[in-house]
Design an enzyme around this catalytic site. Structure first.
Site, short mmCIF file in Angstrom:
data_model
loop_
_atom_site.label_atom_id
_atom_site.label_comp_id
_atom_site.label_asym_id
_atom_site.label_seq_id
_atom_site.Cartn_x
_atom_site.Cartn_y
_atom_site.Cartn_z
CG ASP A 63 -1.86 1.11 1.34
OD1 ASP A 63 -1.63 2.16 0.68
OD2 ASP A 63 -2.84 0.98 2.07
N GLY A 88 -8.75 5.13 -5.41
CA GLY A 88 -7.46 4.49 -5.64
C GLY A 88 -6.36 5.03 -4.73
CB VAL A 89 -2.87 5.96 -5.56
CG1 VAL A 89 -1.76 6.78 -4.94
CG2 VAL A 89 -2.37 4.60 -6.02
CG ASP A 90 -6.02 11.55 -5.29
OD1 ASP A 90 -5.33 12.07 -4.40
OD2 ASP A 90 -6.60 12.20 -6.18
CB SER A 94 -1.68 6.49 -16.01
OG SER A 94 -1.61 7.89 -16.05
CE1 TYR A 142 -7.87 9.98 -14.32
CE2 TYR A 142 -5.59 10.71 -14.39
CZ TYR A 142 -6.91 10.95 -14.07
OH TYR A 142 -7.28 12.16 -13.53
N1 AR6 Z 1 -1.29 1.43 -2.99
C1 AR6 Z 1 -0.64 1.08 -4.13
N2 AR6 Z 1 -1.27 0.97 -5.33
C2 AR6 Z 1 -2.59 1.22 -5.36
C3 AR6 Z 1 -3.33 1.60 -4.20
C4 AR6 Z 1 -2.61 1.72 -2.98
N3 AR6 Z 1 -3.21 2.08 -1.84
N4 AR6 Z 1 -4.63 1.80 -4.58
C5 AR6 Z 1 -4.70 1.55 -5.91
N5 AR6 Z 1 -3.48 1.19 -6.38
P1 AR6 Z 1 -5.31 4.85 -9.54
P2 AR6 Z 1 -4.71 6.52 -11.90
C6 AR6 Z 1 -3.06 0.88 -7.77
O1 AR6 Z 1 -6.70 4.65 -10.03
O2 AR6 Z 1 -4.99 5.42 -12.84
C7 AR6 Z 1 -8.10 8.82 -8.70
O3 AR6 Z 1 -9.49 8.90 -8.48
C8 AR6 Z 1 -4.14 0.59 -8.78
O4 AR6 Z 1 -4.50 -0.80 -8.71
O5 AR6 Z 1 -5.11 5.18 -8.11
O6 AR6 Z 1 -3.49 7.38 -12.14
C9 AR6 Z 1 -7.46 10.18 -8.88
O7 AR6 Z 1 -8.12 11.18 -8.14
C10 AR6 Z 1 -3.46 0.95 -10.09
O8 AR6 Z 1 -2.61 -0.13 -10.54
O9 AR6 Z 1 -4.58 6.06 -10.36
C11 AR6 Z 1 -7.56 10.41 -10.35
O10 AR6 Z 1 -8.80 10.98 -10.71
C12 AR6 Z 1 -2.54 2.11 -9.69
O11 AR6 Z 1 -2.42 2.04 -8.28
C13 AR6 Z 1 -7.44 9.05 -10.94
O12 AR6 Z 1 -7.88 8.14 -9.93
C14 AR6 Z 1 -3.07 3.50 -10.06
O13 AR6 Z 1 -4.49 3.54 -9.92
C15 AR6 Z 1 -6.01 8.68 -11.27
O14 AR6 Z 1 -6.00 7.44 -11.91
#
Ligand code: AR6
Length: 181
Positions: free
Chosen positions: A16, A38-40, A125, A129
């Site tokens: 995480d 997600g990460v955000d 992304s 994304y």
């Molecule tokens: N730790 C590590 N990896 C993670 C975690 C975590 N806690 N949570 C998700 N992932 P994303 P994006 C993975 O959607 O595609 C948000 O709403 C996930 O499985 O977080 O850049 C923002 O506000 C994936 O492989 O980021 C933006 O609007 C990767 O992290 C939008 O999403 C990135 O997924 C950004 O989208």
């Protein structure tokens, strides 16, 4: 898995991103810096409201795609959060590759400028994304390896993948780029 170049290394792990004990964690943000899932979502939930208060004050116009901005890290173990805006995947012909590479490079520039020894990235992304993981892994890893060629800081670039699937895509790509030593 890791690969070393002198005293610098790229490390891959499953975990995480919001729990990483490094100087800087990178957030997968949107261009309004409005928060999200997600990460955000994980970073703002774990770091507390001070992070969003700071980004609203310092970056009222948000952050363009392919760019990144830095803030303090609230209650996270890290010293800073870098909010990077990766591209939304549109099939590959809308400059996505250039923008993703630029997002990673801007993060590394900011990390070096803040004297960070260690940085943890998520797979920018690759969630909401929709960027194909294998293509994104290649850009993330090539950008890191190239960075090490010309810069001393950071010394550790860690990719924190959320599960076994993305981890093995990154691991295969790192092997392909460096040999399976
Ligand atoms: N730790 C590590 N990896 C993670 C975690 C975590 N806690 N949570 C998700 N992932 P994303 P994006 C993975 O959607 O595609 C948000 O709403 C996930 O499985 O977080 O850049 C923002 O506000 C994936 O492989 O980021 C933006 O609007 C990767 O992290 C939008 O999403 C990135 O997924 C950004 O989208």
């Amino acid at each position: 898995m890791e690969r070393r170049w002198g005293n610098q290394r790229v490390e891959l792990m499953i975990g995480d991103i919001s729990k990483q004990n490094v100087d800087i964690v990178v957030n997968a943000a949107n261009s309004r810096l409005a928060g999200g899932g997600g990460v955000d979502g994980a970073i703002h939930a774990a770091g507390g409201p001070s992070i969003m208060m700071e980004t609203r004050r310092r970056y009222p116009d948000g952050c363009p795609t392919g760019e990144a901005v830095i803030s303090s890290a609230g209650e996270l173990a890290a010293r800073y959060v870098i909010h990077a805006v990766g591209p939304i995947w549109q099939g590959g012909s809308a400059q996505e590759e250039k923008e993703l590479e630029s997002a990673y490079t801007r993060c590394l520039e900011l990390a070096a400028a803040h004297d960070a020894t260690s940085v943890a990235f998520p797979a920018l992304s690759c969630g909401a994304y929709g960027y194909p993981l294998d293509l994104a892994a290649e850009i993330a890893l090539k950008t890191s390896i190239l960075w090490f060629k010309y810069h001393q800081q950071p010394r550790l670039i860690r990719f924190v993948l959320f599960s076994e699937g993305p981890y093995s895509v990154f691991a295969d790509k790192l092997e392909e780029l460096t040999g399976n030593s």
